[in-house]
Design a protein around this motif. Structure first.
Motif, PDB file in Angstrom:
ATOM      1  N   THR A   1     -17.590 -91.929 -37.598  1.00  0.00           N
ATOM      2  CA  THR A   1     -17.646 -93.086 -36.701  1.00  0.00           C
ATOM      3  C   THR A   1     -17.496 -92.669 -35.245  1.00  0.00           C
ATOM      4  OG1 THR A   1     -15.274 -93.453 -37.083  1.00  0.00           O
ATOM      5  CG2 THR A   1     -16.828 -94.735 -38.404  1.00  0.00           C
ATOM      6  N   THR A   2     -16.717 -91.616 -34.983  1.00  0.00           N
ATOM      7  CA  THR A   2     -16.576 -91.122 -33.612  1.00  0.00           C
ATOM      8  C   THR A   2     -17.885 -90.526 -33.124  1.00  0.00           C
ATOM      9  OG1 THR A   2     -14.227 -90.633 -33.993  1.00  0.00           O
ATOM     10  CG2 THR A   2     -15.274 -89.592 -32.090  1.00  0.00           C
ATOM     11  N   VAL A   3     -18.526 -89.722 -33.947  1.00  0.00           N
ATOM     12  CA  VAL A   3     -19.824 -89.147 -33.583  1.00  0.00           C
ATOM     13  C   VAL A   3     -20.858 -90.261 -33.393  1.00  0.00           C
ATOM     14  CG1 VAL A   3     -21.722 -87.689 -34.392  1.00  0.00           C
ATOM     15  CG2 VAL A   3     -19.357 -86.946 -34.703  1.00  0.00           C
ATOM     16  N   THR A   4     -20.804 -91.282 -34.260  1.00  0.00           N
ATOM     17  CA  THR A   4     -21.717 -92.424 -34.124  1.00  0.00           C
ATOM     18  C   THR A   4     -21.535 -93.111 -32.778  1.00  0.00           C
ATOM     19  OG1 THR A   4     -21.676 -92.791 -36.525  1.00  0.00           O
ATOM     20  CG2 THR A   4     -22.421 -94.616 -35.144  1.00  0.00           C
ATOM     21  N   LEU A   5     -20.279 -93.303 -32.368  1.00  0.00           N
ATOM     22  CA  LEU A   5     -20.002 -93.927 -31.078  1.00  0.00           C
ATOM     23  C   LEU A   5     -20.550 -93.087 -29.930  1.00  0.00           C
ATOM     24  CD1 LEU A   5     -18.432 -96.287 -29.650  1.00  0.00           C
ATOM     25  CD2 LEU A   5     -16.550 -94.680 -29.405  1.00  0.00           C
ATOM     26  N   VAL A   6     -20.373 -91.770 -30.014  1.00  0.00           N
ATOM     27  CA  VAL A   6     -20.884 -90.881 -28.968  1.00  0.00           C
ATOM     28  C   VAL A   6     -22.403 -90.963 -28.894  1.00  0.00           C
ATOM     29  CG1 VAL A   6     -21.120 -88.468 -28.280  1.00  0.00           C
ATOM     30  CG2 VAL A   6     -18.913 -89.312 -29.073  1.00  0.00           C
ATOM     31  N   VAL A   7     -23.065 -90.912 -30.051  1.00  0.00           N
ATOM     32  CA  VAL A   7     -24.528 -90.998 -30.081  1.00  0.00           C
ATOM     33  C   VAL A   7     -24.998 -92.344 -29.557  1.00  0.00           C
ATOM     34  CG1 VAL A   7     -26.526 -91.056 -31.635  1.00  0.00           C
ATOM     35  CG2 VAL A   7     -24.747 -89.334 -31.959  1.00  0.00           C
TER      36      VAL A   7
ATOM     37  N   PRO B   1     -26.135 -91.402 -24.484  1.00  0.00           N
ATOM     38  CA  PRO B   1     -27.463 -91.438 -23.865  1.00  0.00           C
ATOM     39  C   PRO B   1     -27.641 -92.591 -22.886  1.00  0.00           C
ATOM     40  CG  PRO B   1     -27.641 -91.002 -26.203  1.00  0.00           C
ATOM     41  CD  PRO B   1     -26.217 -91.382 -25.956  1.00  0.00           C
ATOM     42  N   PHE B   2     -27.085 -93.774 -23.232  1.00  0.00           N
ATOM     43  CA  PHE B   2     -27.184 -94.909 -22.314  1.00  0.00           C
ATOM     44  C   PHE B   2     -26.368 -94.676 -21.051  1.00  0.00           C
ATOM     45  CE2 PHE B   2     -28.770 -98.223 -25.425  1.00  0.00           C
ATOM     46  CZ  PHE B   2     -29.928 -98.444 -24.706  1.00  0.00           C
ATOM     47  N   ALA B   3     -25.193 -94.067 -21.205  1.00  0.00           N
ATOM     48  CA  ALA B   3     -24.376 -93.792 -20.022  1.00  0.00           C
ATOM     49  C   ALA B   3     -25.087 -92.822 -19.094  1.00  0.00           C
ATOM     50  CB  ALA B   3     -23.019 -93.231 -20.457  1.00  0.00           C
TER      51      ALA B   3
ATOM     52  N   GLN C   1     -35.223 -93.236  -6.311  1.00  0.00           N
ATOM     53  CA  GLN C   1     -36.517 -92.892  -5.745  1.00  0.00           C
ATOM     54  C   GLN C   1     -37.426 -92.206  -6.765  1.00  0.00           C
ATOM     55  OE1 GLN C   1     -37.205 -94.024  -2.751  1.00  0.00           O
ATOM     56  NE2 GLN C   1     -35.108 -94.815  -2.667  1.00  0.00           N
ATOM     57  N   GLU C   2     -36.936 -92.000  -8.007  1.00  0.00           N
ATOM     58  CA  GLU C   2     -37.724 -91.296  -9.008  1.00  0.00           C
ATOM     59  C   GLU C   2     -37.867 -92.169 -10.242  1.00  0.00           C
ATOM     60  OE1 GLU C   2     -36.468 -87.306  -9.718  1.00  0.00           O
ATOM     61  OE2 GLU C   2     -35.651 -87.085  -7.702  1.00  0.00           O
ATOM     62  N   GLN C   3     -38.548 -93.328 -10.048  1.00  0.00           N
ATOM     63  CA  GLN C   3     -38.651 -94.289 -11.128  1.00  0.00           C
ATOM     64  C   GLN C   3     -39.405 -93.731 -12.331  1.00  0.00           C
ATOM     65  OE1 GLN C   3     -39.315 -95.023  -7.927  1.00  0.00           O
ATOM     66  NE2 GLN C   3     -37.805 -96.582  -7.400  1.00  0.00           N
ATOM     67  N   GLN C   4     -40.343 -92.796 -12.108  1.00  0.00           N
ATOM     68  CA  GLN C   4     -41.096 -92.233 -13.218  1.00  0.00           C
ATOM     69  C   GLN C   4     -40.165 -91.498 -14.170  1.00  0.00           C
ATOM     70  OE1 GLN C   4     -44.601 -92.281 -13.473  1.00  0.00           O
ATOM     71  NE2 GLN C   4     -44.603 -91.201 -15.431  1.00  0.00           N
ATOM     72  N   LYS C   5     -39.280 -90.646 -13.625  1.00  0.00           N
ATOM     73  CA  LYS C   5     -38.346 -89.897 -14.453  1.00  0.00           C
ATOM     74  C   LYS C   5     -37.364 -90.831 -15.130  1.00  0.00           C
ATOM     75  CE  LYS C   5     -38.541 -85.645 -11.728  1.00  0.00           C
ATOM     76  NZ  LYS C   5     -37.755 -84.672 -10.936  1.00  0.00           N
ATOM     77  N   VAL C   6     -36.935 -91.843 -14.384  1.00  0.00           N
ATOM     78  CA  VAL C   6     -35.985 -92.793 -14.952  1.00  0.00           C
ATOM     79  C   VAL C   6     -36.586 -93.493 -16.159  1.00  0.00           C
ATOM     80  CG1 VAL C   6     -34.747 -94.930 -14.525  1.00  0.00           C
ATOM     81  CG2 VAL C   6     -34.709 -93.121 -12.822  1.00  0.00           C
ATOM     82  N   SER C   7     -37.872 -93.879 -16.051  1.00  0.00           N
ATOM     83  CA  SER C   7     -38.519 -94.565 -17.159  1.00  0.00           C
ATOM     84  C   SER C   7     -38.602 -93.671 -18.384  1.00  0.00           C
ATOM     85  CB  SER C   7     -39.932 -95.005 -16.740  1.00  0.00           C
ATOM     86  OG  SER C   7     -39.870 -95.952 -15.700  1.00  0.00           O
ATOM     87  N   LEU C   8     -38.902 -92.387 -18.172  1.00  0.00           N
ATOM     88  CA  LEU C   8     -39.050 -91.473 -19.293  1.00  0.00           C
ATOM     89  C   LEU C   8     -37.729 -91.219 -20.003  1.00  0.00           C
ATOM     90  CD1 LEU C   8     -41.569 -88.899 -17.780  1.00  0.00           C
ATOM     91  CD2 LEU C   8     -42.040 -90.680 -19.460  1.00  0.00           C
ATOM     92  N   ILE C   9     -36.649 -91.055 -19.253  1.00  0.00           N
ATOM     93  CA  ILE C   9     -35.377 -90.746 -19.895  1.00  0.00           C
ATOM     94  C   ILE C   9     -34.799 -91.958 -20.617  1.00  0.00           C
ATOM     95  CG2 ILE C   9     -34.800 -88.907 -18.266  1.00  0.00           C
ATOM     96  CD1 ILE C   9     -32.999 -90.800 -16.810  1.00  0.00           C
ATOM     97  N   TRP C  10     -35.316 -93.165 -20.340  1.00  0.00           N
ATOM     98  CA  TRP C  10     -34.824 -94.355 -21.036  1.00  0.00           C
ATOM     99  C   TRP C  10     -35.400 -94.469 -22.442  1.00  0.00           C
ATOM    100  CZ3 TRP C  10     -31.426 -98.427 -20.414  1.00  0.00           C
ATOM    101  CH2 TRP C  10     -30.667 -98.393 -19.244  1.00  0.00           C
ATOM    102  N   PHE C  11     -36.303 -93.547 -22.832  1.00  0.00           N
ATOM    103  CA  PHE C  11     -36.782 -93.552 -24.205  1.00  0.00           C
ATOM    104  C   PHE C  11     -35.668 -93.146 -25.170  1.00  0.00           C
ATOM    105  CE2 PHE C  11     -40.930 -93.639 -22.301  1.00  0.00           C
ATOM    106  CZ  PHE C  11     -41.733 -94.257 -23.245  1.00  0.00           C
ATOM    107  N   LEU C  12     -34.796 -92.240 -24.759  1.00  0.00           N
ATOM    108  CA  LEU C  12     -33.778 -91.688 -25.641  1.00  0.00           C
ATOM    109  C   LEU C  12     -32.665 -92.687 -25.944  1.00  0.00           C
ATOM    110  CD1 LEU C  12     -32.658 -89.260 -27.178  1.00  0.00           C
ATOM    111  CD2 LEU C  12     -31.531 -88.540 -25.063  1.00  0.00           C
ATOM    112  N   GLY C  13     -32.197 -93.414 -24.920  1.00  0.00           N
ATOM    113  CA  GLY C  13     -31.063 -94.331 -25.084  1.00  0.00           C
ATOM    114  C   GLY C  13     -31.267 -95.383 -26.158  1.00  0.00           C
TER     115      GLY C  13
END
Length: 276
Positions: free
Chosen positions: A214-220, A224-226, A237-249
């Motif tokens: 459950t601790t590992v689940t909480l971290v996962v 990524p969202f944090a 100023q780098e909205q392109q990179k921001v959009s791409l990294i939001w795939f993981l969260g």
């Protein structure tokens, strides 16, 4: 946690590639939430049915409430495909996932911690009424969190600090329980011999493994969202990179919800790998 909505509501003009990336991100989110409601609702409903059929509602009440929380959260998919459903409902369900999920995980960890480290206290508060009170408190807290998310969703920085501080609080509780159970596992009680000692160590190991998972689940679920949230604020100023990294969260957040039902099905011997 819908950064694409912020971009579309902004008055700034972005290059076509940025808008294209945001549209891809939105499509990915809809597909991911569709997967969650398509597979999550049947699996969680099956877990509810197993708990009711086995008559283990009292002992599995925290897991039962977590499952109900997961089912309700799955319907956030409807806020992505039905334009008539308000943004407030989307934020409300986000609050359910941000607070309700980890709180019920924490309750299960604290229950295992008390059973292993403070068995007398555990037996004192084992009756169902105390567990029901804890569940009511969690639901009230979750409701307050949902309302807070609605109020803070328009301010990205406040929103990020809100769920990041909750993550640190929940993680601290689970780490405390994890370390305490690990210490108890390494120690032997007075007068323990043979089979009794082996059975008690087995119980401690099961509690340790559950708290660890459950601790590992909480971290996962939260890390990524944090990370993506803070990068969104710091790299405006780098909205392109921001959009791409939001795939993981969103992917980690959704998949983390399947851990607990899979564990329950594993214990019940309902998975294919357990058939033997």
């Amino acid at each position: 946690m819908n950064v694409s909505t912020e971009y579309f509501n902004s008055t700034e003009v972005y290059p076509f590639t940025i808008i294209q990336g945001i549209l891809i991100l939105r499509g990915f989110r809809i597909a991911l939430l569709g997967f969650n409601i398509l597979f999550g609702v049947p699996i969680h409903s099956y877990v509810l049915w197993l708990i009711a059929r086995e008559g283990r509602i009292a002992s599995e009440i925290f897991n039962l409430n977590l499952t109900v929380c997961e089912i309700i959260y799955s319907f956030i998919f409807l806020t992505q495909i039905l334009p008539r459903i308000s943004l407030d409902l989307h934020c409300f369900l986000q609050g359910l996932g941000i607070t309700g999920r980890p709180l019920f995980h924490c309750l299960m960890c604290v229950e295992r911690y008390l059973a292993v480290v403070h068995p007398v206290t555990f037996l004192k508060y084992k009756p169902l009424r105390y567990r029901v009170i804890c569940c009511i408190v969690v639901w009230i807290t979750t409701l307050g969190s949902c309302l807070a998310v609605i109020q803070t969703s328009s301010n990205m920085k406040t929103y990020i600090w809100f769920f990041s501080l909750q993550f640190l609080l929940f993680l601290s509780i689970q780490l405390f329980c994890l370390v305490a159970v690990l210490r108890a596992l390494k120690q032997s009680g007075p007068g323990e011999k043979g089979r009794e000692r082996e059975e008690e160590n087995h119980m401690k190991r099961r509690a340790f493994h559950l708290i660890l998972i459950t601790t590992v689940t909480l971290v996962v679920m939260f890390v990524p969202f944090a990370i993506t949230g803070f990068l969104t604020v710091l790299q405006q100023q780098e909205q392109q990179k921001v959009s791409l990294i939001w795939f993981l969260g969103p992917c980690c957040f959704i998949l983390a919800g399947f851990v607990q039902p899979v564990l329950h099905l594993h214990r019940a011997g309902k998975l294919c790998l357990c058939s033997s």
